[in-house]
Design an enzyme around this catalytic site. Structure first.
Site, PDB file in Angstrom:
ATOM      1  N   ALA A   1       0.813  -1.221   0.000  1.00 12.41           N
ATOM      2  CA  ALA A   1       0.000   0.000   0.000  1.00 12.41           C
ATOM      3  C   ALA A   1       0.844   1.267   0.000  1.00 12.41           C
ATOM      4  O   ALA A   1       0.337   2.352  -0.325  1.00 12.41           O
ATOM      5  CB  ALA A   1      -0.922  -0.004   1.211  1.00 12.41           C
TER       6      ALA A   1
ATOM      7  N   ASP B   1       3.584  -9.791  -9.019  1.00 11.69           N
ATOM      8  CA  ASP B   1       3.741 -10.316 -10.379  1.00 11.69           C
ATOM      9  C   ASP B   1       3.191  -9.333 -11.409  1.00 11.69           C
ATOM     10  O   ASP B   1       3.739  -9.197 -12.516  1.00 11.69           O
ATOM     11  CB  ASP B   1       3.036 -11.659 -10.511  1.00 11.69           C
ATOM     12  CG  ASP B   1       3.479 -12.639  -9.430  1.00 11.69           C
ATOM     13  OD1 ASP B   1       4.653 -12.574  -9.017  1.00 11.69           O
ATOM     14  OD2 ASP B   1       2.655 -13.454  -8.984  1.00 11.69           O
TER      15      ASP B   1
END
Length: 327
Positions: free
Chosen positions: A241, A270
């Site tokens: 975050a 990813d």
């Protein structure tokens, strides 16, 4: 990166793929029985998630690595559905199945991961020889070779070193997305030659690599700069975050990301790799490429699929990022 060196293809190398089984509960309470609100099962692991992301962004992708023959059908169907070229070596045994529990009330995911296939020394040597032969045969100058994910039991950083050197010998760009002591040992082995063009650890992986906690953005940037000084062209450290820290040469910056609703955090890193590499392959500078990677991750965590967003959605996500130079 010069457009004259643009590759035709990306090779995602996955040595320890996984089938991801995700369950959703309202709130996870340790020691209690839960009624799952839903379940999703799909081919996964870093290598596949990166390959799927690249394909959804229009990049031709080949997957190479090791795939357990006993339950490889899940991956074969996923490759066919997404147009991913299958160059995986089939090895004895079954692909591991990992479990993620998504907690909707807290917008977080708890993962339980198995170690993976434990091959006999003879099978492991044969599998490495087959994978190396695939890279030597199929990689062309200017292709991108992505070494991603964890290592299966019985292997070490020496295997990644040999694969990185095989790719470099073919004049391919090497990207590394692994972490911890394996990453530290790999970089020691590659010192002075065959250095990756991009490293993408997360904060935890970078902490394990450098052997100390990195509690602030400044600490992360300091550790990333050390990797750049050691010869890595571009370092991108994902911070969840908090966004990411990027270092390229003497330039360092912090990308802050706006809050978004979270369906699952599985595959977020990813998505960063796929989005960043796709942009680098298109000739974008590192800062712009990294922003595309972060935008893809912000889009990805709101959905269950490993696919990444269409260009207009990427541009909208990039517009919400704030890029702050670091001293």
């Amino acid at each position: 990166m010069s457009s004259s060196r643009l590759p035709a293809r990306a090779f995602a190398v996955s040595l320890n793929p996984a089938i991801d089984r995700t369950l959703w509960v309202g709130r996870l309470r340790p020691g209690h029985t839960h009624a799952a609100a839903g379940e999703h099962r799909q081919a996964g692991g870093k290598g596949f998630n990166v390959a799927a992301g690249l394909r959804s962004l229009g990049v031709p992708v080949t997957m190479a690595g090791w795939l357990g023959a006993d339950n490889c059908g899940v991956f074969e169907a996923a490759f066919a559905e997404r147009g991913i070229a299958d160059a995986m070596t089939r090895v004895p045994g079954a692909v591991r199945e990992n479990v993620q529990v998504g907690e909707t009330a807290a917008s977080q995911t708890t993962s339980v991961e198995l170690p993976g296939l434990a091959l006999s020394p003879a099978d492991r040597a044969a599998a490495e020889a087959a994978l190396t032969a695939t890279l030597q045969r199929d990689l062309a100058p200017g292709d991108w070779c992505l070494l991603t994910g964890s290592l299966p039991p019985g292997t070490d950083a020496g295997l990644l070193e040999r694969l990185a050197r095989a790719a470099t010998d073919r004049q391919a760009w090497v990207v590394v997305d692994t972490g911890g002591e394996v990453l530290a040992e790999l970089l020691r082995r590659l010192a002075g030659s065959a250095q990756p063009v991009l490293l993408k650890p997360n904060r935890h992986e970078l902490e394990a690599c450098c052997g100390r906690p990195l509690p602030t953005v400044a600490h992360v940037a300091e550790a990333a700069r050390a990797l750049a000084r050691a010869g890595v062209a571009n370092v991108l450290v994902s911070l969840g975050a908090e966004g990411a820290v990027g270092v390229s040469g003497a330039t360092a910056w912090h990308a802050a990301v706006p809050p978004v609703p979270v369906c699952t955090t599985v595959g977020a890193g990813d998505a960063v790799v796929a989005g960043t590499v796709a942009a680098l392959m298109a000739g974008q500078p590192f800062e712009r490429a990294a922003c595309q990677g972060l935008a893809c991750a912000a889009w990805r965590i709101q959905r269950r699929t490993p696919d990444l967003p269409p260009p207009d959605a990427v541009d909208a996500c990039v517009a919400g990022l704030q890029l702050l130079p670091l001293p």
